[in-house]
Design a protein around this motif. Structure first.
Motif, mmCIF file in Angstrom:
data_model
loop_
_atom_site.group_PDB
_atom_site.id
_atom_site.type_symbol
_atom_site.label_atom_id
_atom_site.label_comp_id
_atom_site.label_asym_id
_atom_site.label_seq_id
_atom_site.Cartn_x
_atom_site.Cartn_y
_atom_site.Cartn_z
ATOM 1 N N ALA A 46 0.756 -1.133 0.031
ATOM 2 C CA ALA A 46 -0.103 0.151 -0.021
ATOM 3 C C ALA A 46 1.032 1.228 0.122
ATOM 4 N N GLU A 47 0.263 2.424 -0.386
ATOM 5 C CA GLU A 47 0.904 3.823 -0.021
ATOM 6 C C GLU A 47 0.177 4.670 0.488
ATOM 7 N N LEU A 48 0.916 5.294 1.451
ATOM 8 C CA LEU A 48 0.129 6.481 2.227
ATOM 9 C C LEU A 48 0.352 7.849 1.253
ATOM 10 N N HIS A 49 -0.694 8.710 1.010
ATOM 11 C CA HIS A 49 -0.559 9.780 0.187
ATOM 12 C C HIS A 49 -1.165 11.081 1.342
ATOM 13 N N PRO A 50 -0.455 11.564 1.937
ATOM 14 C CA PRO A 50 -0.920 12.467 3.068
ATOM 15 C C PRO A 50 -1.792 13.713 2.666
ATOM 16 N N ASP A 51 -1.746 14.084 1.241
ATOM 17 C CA ASP A 51 -2.594 15.414 0.896
ATOM 18 C C ASP A 51 -2.912 15.136 -0.519
ATOM 19 N N PRO A 52 -3.806 14.193 -0.979
ATOM 20 C CA PRO A 52 -4.543 14.362 -2.177
ATOM 21 C C PRO A 52 -5.573 15.528 -2.141
ATOM 22 N N PRO A 53 -6.213 15.735 -2.894
ATOM 23 C CA PRO A 53 -7.228 17.073 -2.960
ATOM 24 C C PRO A 53 -8.155 16.814 -1.841
ATOM 25 N N THR A 54 -8.372 15.531 -1.522
ATOM 26 C CA THR A 54 -9.452 15.201 -0.517
ATOM 27 C C THR A 54 -9.089 14.771 0.892
ATOM 28 N N GLY A 55 -7.638 15.013 1.225
ATOM 29 C CA GLY A 55 -7.002 14.647 2.381
ATOM 30 C C GLY A 55 -6.421 13.614 2.014
ATOM 31 N N PRO A 56 -5.868 12.951 3.198
ATOM 32 C CA PRO A 56 -5.093 11.935 3.348
ATOM 33 C C PRO A 56 -5.735 10.476 2.827
ATOM 34 N N ALA A 57 -5.080 9.506 2.088
ATOM 35 C CA ALA A 57 -5.322 8.539 1.513
ATOM 36 C C ALA A 57 -4.615 7.435 1.515
ATOM 37 N N LEU A 58 -5.094 6.117 1.473
ATOM 38 C CA LEU A 58 -4.270 4.870 1.444
ATOM 39 C C LEU A 58 -4.654 4.039 0.264
ATOM 40 N N THR A 59 -3.871 3.997 -0.748
ATOM 41 C CA THR A 59 -4.026 3.190 -1.732
ATOM 42 C C THR A 59 -3.463 1.729 -1.653
ATOM 43 N N VAL A 60 -4.096 0.766 -1.805
ATOM 44 C CA VAL A 60 -4.033 -0.617 -1.411
ATOM 45 C C VAL A 60 -3.994 -1.465 -2.612
ATOM 46 N N ALA A 61 -2.810 -2.402 -2.805
ATOM 47 C CA ALA A 61 -2.958 -3.364 -3.900
ATOM 48 C C ALA A 61 -3.914 -4.228 -3.536
ATOM 49 N N ALA A 62 -4.240 -5.074 -4.824
ATOM 50 C CA ALA A 62 -5.187 -6.210 -5.036
ATOM 51 C C ALA A 62 -4.610 -7.191 -4.183
#
Length: 106
Positions: free
Chosen positions: A54-70
């Motif tokens: 997974a990757e933690l992205h702290p500042d996308p346009p809508t706030g922090p997000a966690l992108t998780v692989a299948a």
């Protein structure tokens, strides 16, 4: 397999859902990270023993997000890749706890 630069995150359940919690371990300065998160690679380990990148992205346009692989749960349920809002980032002892928000639907 853990990515060499990824931080381990232990999740309290077998999958993510709004309100689920994952604890990032091994961050060099957990209080500073909780106050001002940076983008990092994460190795999520779920309560059933399965794991995924997974990757933690702290500042996308809508706030922090966690992108998780299948990945697939231990029970054999396939989980598609996904991105989740992170509604909380807080220091908990020597770890940083992520509280998962809603999934970002594309």
């Amino acid at each position: 397999m853990t990515e060499p630069n990824a931080y381990l995150a232990l999740c309290s359940h077998t999958h993510l859902f709004p309100g689920a919690r994952c604890r990032l371990q091994g961050l060099p300065r957990p209080a500073a990270f909780a106050a001002a998160p940076e983008p990092i690679e994460v190795h999520l380990r779920f309560s059933d023993g399965t794991a995924t990148a997974a990757e933690l992205h702290p500042d996308p346009p809508t706030g922090p997000a966690l992108t998780v692989a299948a990945h697939t749960t231990a029970a054999g349920t396939p989980i598609d890749d996904s991105t989740w809002a992170v509604k909380g980032i807080a220091q908990k002892e020597d770890d940083v706890e992520l509280t998962i928000g809603t999934p970002n639907r594309a």
